[in-house]
Scaffold this motif. Structure first.
Motif, PDB file in Angstrom:
ATOM      1  N   GLU A 107       1.762   9.339  -5.860  1.00  0.00           N
ATOM      2  CA  GLU A 107       2.258  10.664  -5.480  1.00  0.00           C
ATOM      3  C   GLU A 107       3.290  11.169  -6.487  1.00  0.00           C
ATOM      4  O   GLU A 107       3.327  12.358  -6.819  1.00  0.00           O
ATOM      5  CB  GLU A 107       2.873  10.606  -4.081  1.00  0.00           C
ATOM      6  CG  GLU A 107       1.846  10.465  -2.968  1.00  0.00           C
ATOM      7  CD  GLU A 107       2.481  10.185  -1.619  1.00  0.00           C
ATOM      8  OE1 GLU A 107       3.722   9.962  -1.560  1.00  0.00           O
ATOM      9  OE2 GLU A 107       1.746  10.189  -0.604  1.00  0.00           O
ATOM     10  N   ALA A 133      -5.030   8.650  -2.899  1.00  0.00           N
ATOM     11  CA  ALA A 133      -3.988   8.987  -3.868  1.00  0.00           C
ATOM     12  C   ALA A 133      -4.390   8.600  -5.286  1.00  0.00           C
ATOM     13  O   ALA A 133      -4.092   9.313  -6.253  1.00  0.00           O
ATOM     14  CB  ALA A 133      -2.680   8.296  -3.479  1.00  0.00           C
ATOM     15  N   ARG A 139      -6.481  -2.410  -0.579  1.00  0.00           N
ATOM     16  CA  ARG A 139      -5.978  -1.032  -0.561  1.00  0.00           C
ATOM     17  C   ARG A 139      -6.521  -0.297   0.667  1.00  0.00           C
ATOM     18  O   ARG A 139      -7.657  -0.504   1.079  1.00  0.00           O
ATOM     19  CB  ARG A 139      -6.361  -0.291  -1.831  1.00  0.00           C
ATOM     20  CG  ARG A 139      -7.844  -0.210  -2.127  1.00  0.00           C
ATOM     21  CD  ARG A 139      -8.092   0.523  -3.438  1.00  0.00           C
ATOM     22  NE  ARG A 139      -9.381   0.170  -4.010  1.00  0.00           N
ATOM     23  CZ  ARG A 139     -10.511   0.793  -3.753  1.00  0.00           C
ATOM     24  NH1 ARG A 139     -10.518   1.799  -2.892  1.00  0.00           N
ATOM     25  NH2 ARG A 139     -11.644   0.414  -4.338  1.00  0.00           N
ATOM     26  N   ASN A 161       0.824  -1.208   0.000  1.00  0.00           N
ATOM     27  CA  ASN A 161       0.000   0.000   0.000  1.00  0.00           C
ATOM     28  C   ASN A 161       0.858   1.258   0.000  1.00  0.00           C
ATOM     29  O   ASN A 161       0.569   2.234  -0.697  1.00  0.00           O
ATOM     30  CB  ASN A 161      -0.942   0.003   1.202  1.00  0.00           C
ATOM     31  CG  ASN A 161      -2.195  -0.822   0.965  1.00  0.00           C
ATOM     32  OD1 ASN A 161      -2.701  -0.882  -0.154  1.00  0.00           O
ATOM     33  ND2 ASN A 161      -2.702  -1.468   2.001  1.00  0.00           N
ATOM     34  N   ARG A 214       0.906   4.000  -3.018  1.00  0.00           N
ATOM     35  CA  ARG A 214       0.642   5.412  -2.713  1.00  0.00           C
ATOM     36  C   ARG A 214       1.780   6.305  -3.196  1.00  0.00           C
ATOM     37  O   ARG A 214       1.556   7.376  -3.770  1.00  0.00           O
ATOM     38  CB  ARG A 214       0.426   5.581  -1.210  1.00  0.00           C
ATOM     39  CG  ARG A 214       0.003   6.980  -0.806  1.00  0.00           C
ATOM     40  CD  ARG A 214      -0.446   7.011   0.649  1.00  0.00           C
ATOM     41  NE  ARG A 214       0.616   6.670   1.582  1.00  0.00           N
ATOM     42  CZ  ARG A 214       0.659   5.543   2.292  1.00  0.00           C
ATOM     43  NH1 ARG A 214      -0.287   4.630   2.160  1.00  0.00           N
ATOM     44  NH2 ARG A 214       1.649   5.307   3.122  1.00  0.00           N
ATOM     45  N   GLY A 265      -5.282   5.637   2.308  1.00  0.00           N
ATOM     46  CA  GLY A 265      -4.253   6.462   1.683  1.00  0.00           C
ATOM     47  C   GLY A 265      -4.090   6.155   0.209  1.00  0.00           C
ATOM     48  O   GLY A 265      -3.925   7.060  -0.620  1.00  0.00           O
ATOM     49  N   VAL A 266      -4.123   4.865  -0.137  1.00  0.00           N
ATOM     50  CA  VAL A 266      -4.004   4.462  -1.539  1.00  0.00           C
ATOM     51  C   VAL A 266      -5.236   4.908  -2.322  1.00  0.00           C
ATOM     52  O   VAL A 266      -5.129   5.422  -3.443  1.00  0.00           O
ATOM     53  CB  VAL A 266      -3.816   2.936  -1.652  1.00  0.00           C
ATOM     54  CG1 VAL A 266      -3.844   2.493  -3.102  1.00  0.00           C
ATOM     55  CG2 VAL A 266      -2.517   2.509  -1.000  1.00  0.00           C
TER      56      VAL A 266
END
Length: 506
Positions: free
Chosen positions: A400, A446, A439, A392, A396, A442-443
């Motif tokens: 990013e 993103a 997931r 994960n 992410r 955060g994933v």
């Protein structure tokens, strides 16, 4: 009301295993029956000079451990009495040179836990004690010498750090500001300490690590307010100079703390940090090359990201050498896996800072990102929680990186020529992640954000890319229906970006 628990504490240290077990069983039952009374009793035991060292020591250890689990259940009045007892104990522990080392360690560990559990950041509760506490802790640290006192010295500086973190800056700014030049001077003095034995070297490196650690915390504290931030700039030259003299010449731990201090300085000085870059670039290279001591390498990658955010396009002169090292690192099979996500995130930071000038690195960076994304997509149904967390984190960081690159090229005429060839793979990767039931938030956030960045950057070109992409509708819909406000905001923004060039049902 406090209970008389000395006999339980002494029995818990009996050489007889049966006695120890019986004592701890009875003590555990008391904790379950009346947590406030037990915590208060432990704090009173710790603060009572008439009690034996053995009972006071274990009282401190037990109090520290129980604070994690029982503090929320205690009434305000009892909490206040516990705080007073522990602070009183710390004051007497510091001032009395003959206090046993183990009792000092127990007391220091307890106040660290107390700060974590009780005192909110910028708490006024500590204000009346701050000056005496800090001066006493500094004096205690100076009295600790020799390899055998490392734990006490470390605990002393860690306690000092916690006091700084938790104290009210507006009420103690003068006291905190005075720590900065004082600890820079202590680091400067270590340059002239004589080393004759291996033990001398160990003690010196541990001391430097502790001193850099304090500097880092003090800089972060002073940086939290616009009014106190200029204080950092007044000693920045000295901080950088002592860093240049010490980084790369000592232990891994000292180098980690030193580089973290530079990261704190970057945040404090912002664009003003540019004047130090020519002097520091060699040390940054050294840190990026140090993949054997991967913690140093990881921290250095993070600091590069900090510098990018602080300098923006002023970072451009240093990009070639930095990107060379980052590409070499991530292409090295021996690189510790924890650094890989950091490097991808750093790609995004660099692209955001230098904008369209990142085009010269696209043909090196994007294929590596694509390769990593394929590996992520192929890993299915992982049962190991640590590996799930790492995957994960990796996903992410790749998103990013893409977001940073897309935003960097957003207003550039080079966008279509440079990024359009890589867009189909990004859409495929977003789709594969959207189907992943492992997931995390955060994933998910993103992935939705990079979808919006793609639509924002490519404009009308995104229509063909997302045509008939059912996953896009489902992913945005999932986030819009979520109870999480961050996900809702991200999805709303992405929906708007996609809706500009063409209409899609979401």
């Amino acid at each position: 009301m406090a209970l008389e628990i000395t006999e339980y504490l002494l029995a818990a240290q009996s050489p007889d295993a049966g006695v120890r077990t019986h004592a701890m069983t009875l003590f555990s039952q008391l904790v379950d029956l009346n947590p406030p009374a037990i915590l208060l009793s432990l704090s009173v035991e710790l603060s009572n000079d008439a009690k034996s060292t053995e009972s006071r020591k274990i009282a401190g250890v037990l109090l520290k451990n129980l604070l994690d689990f029982k503090w929320a259940a205690i009434d305000v009045s009892t909490k206040s009495r516990i705080k007073s007892s522990v602070l009183h104990t710390l004051g007497s522990c510091i001032s009395e040179a003959n206090t046993p080392v183990y009792l000092k360690e127990a007391t220091l560990d307890t106040i660290v836990r107390l700060c974590l559990e009780i005192f909110e950041p910028n708490s006024s509760l500590l204000t009346p004690y701050v000056s005496d506490l800090l001066n006493g802790l500094i004096l205690m640290a100076e009295r600790t010498a020799g390899v055998n006192c490392y734990e006490l010295r470390f605990s002393t500086y860690e306690t000092l750090n916690m006091v700084v973190r938790c104290c009210n800056l507006s009420e103690t700014s003068r006291i905190i500001a005075e720590l900065l030049p004082a600890f820079v001077s202590k680091l400067e003095q270590t340059l002239f300490l004589r080393v004759v034995s291996f033990d001398d070297r160990v003690i010196l490196e541990e001391l430097r690590a502790c001193l850099f650690g304090v500097l880092q915390v003090v800089i972060q504290k002073l940086s939290a307010a616009i009014e106190t931030r200029p204080v950092v700039g007044q000693v920045a030259d000295r901080i950088v100079l002592v860093f240049l003299n010490l980084f790369g010449s000592g232990s891994c731990t000292a180098d980690q703390e030193a580089m973290l201090t530079i990261g704190a300085l970057v945040y404090a000085m912002g664009l003003g940090f540019e004047k130090y870059m020519q002097g520091l670039i060699k040390c940054i290279e050294t840190g990026l090359q140090n993949i054997d001591e991967y913690e140093v390498c990881a921290i250095t990658v993070g600091v590069v990201g900090d510098i990018c955010r602080a300098l923006d396009d002023k970072f451009l002169p240093y990009c070639d050498v930095i990107m060379i090292h980052l590409i070499r690192d991530i292409s090295n099979a021996g690189l510790h896996r924890s650094i890989i996500p950091l490097v991808f995130s750093c790609f995004g930071d660099i692209a955001l800072a230098i904008g369209e000038h990142f085009d010269k690195y696209v043909t090196c960076a994007l294929p590596i990102m694509e390769s990593a994304s394929r590996v992520c997509a192929e890993v299915d149904n992982i049962t190991d929680k640590e590996m799930v967390g790492y995957c994960n984190q990796l996903k992410r960081s790749i998103f990013e990186a893409y977001s940073g690159i897309l935003q960097g090229f957003k207003k550039s005429s080079k966008m279509d020529r440079v990024m359009l060839p890589y867009a189909p793979h990004l859409v495929w990767f977003i789709e594969s992640v959207a189907k992943d039931n492992q997931r995390d938030k955060g994933v998910t956030k993103a992935s939705v954000e990079v979808l919006g960045d793609l639509a924002d950057a490519l404009g009308s070109n995104v229509e063909m890319l997302l045509k008939d992409c059912k996953f896009c509708t489902e992913l945005i819909g999932e986030c819009l229906q979520s109870d999480d406000e961050d996900l809702k905001r991200a999805a709303t923004w992405t929906k708007g970006m996609i809706g500009r060039p063409f209409s899609v049902r979401v």
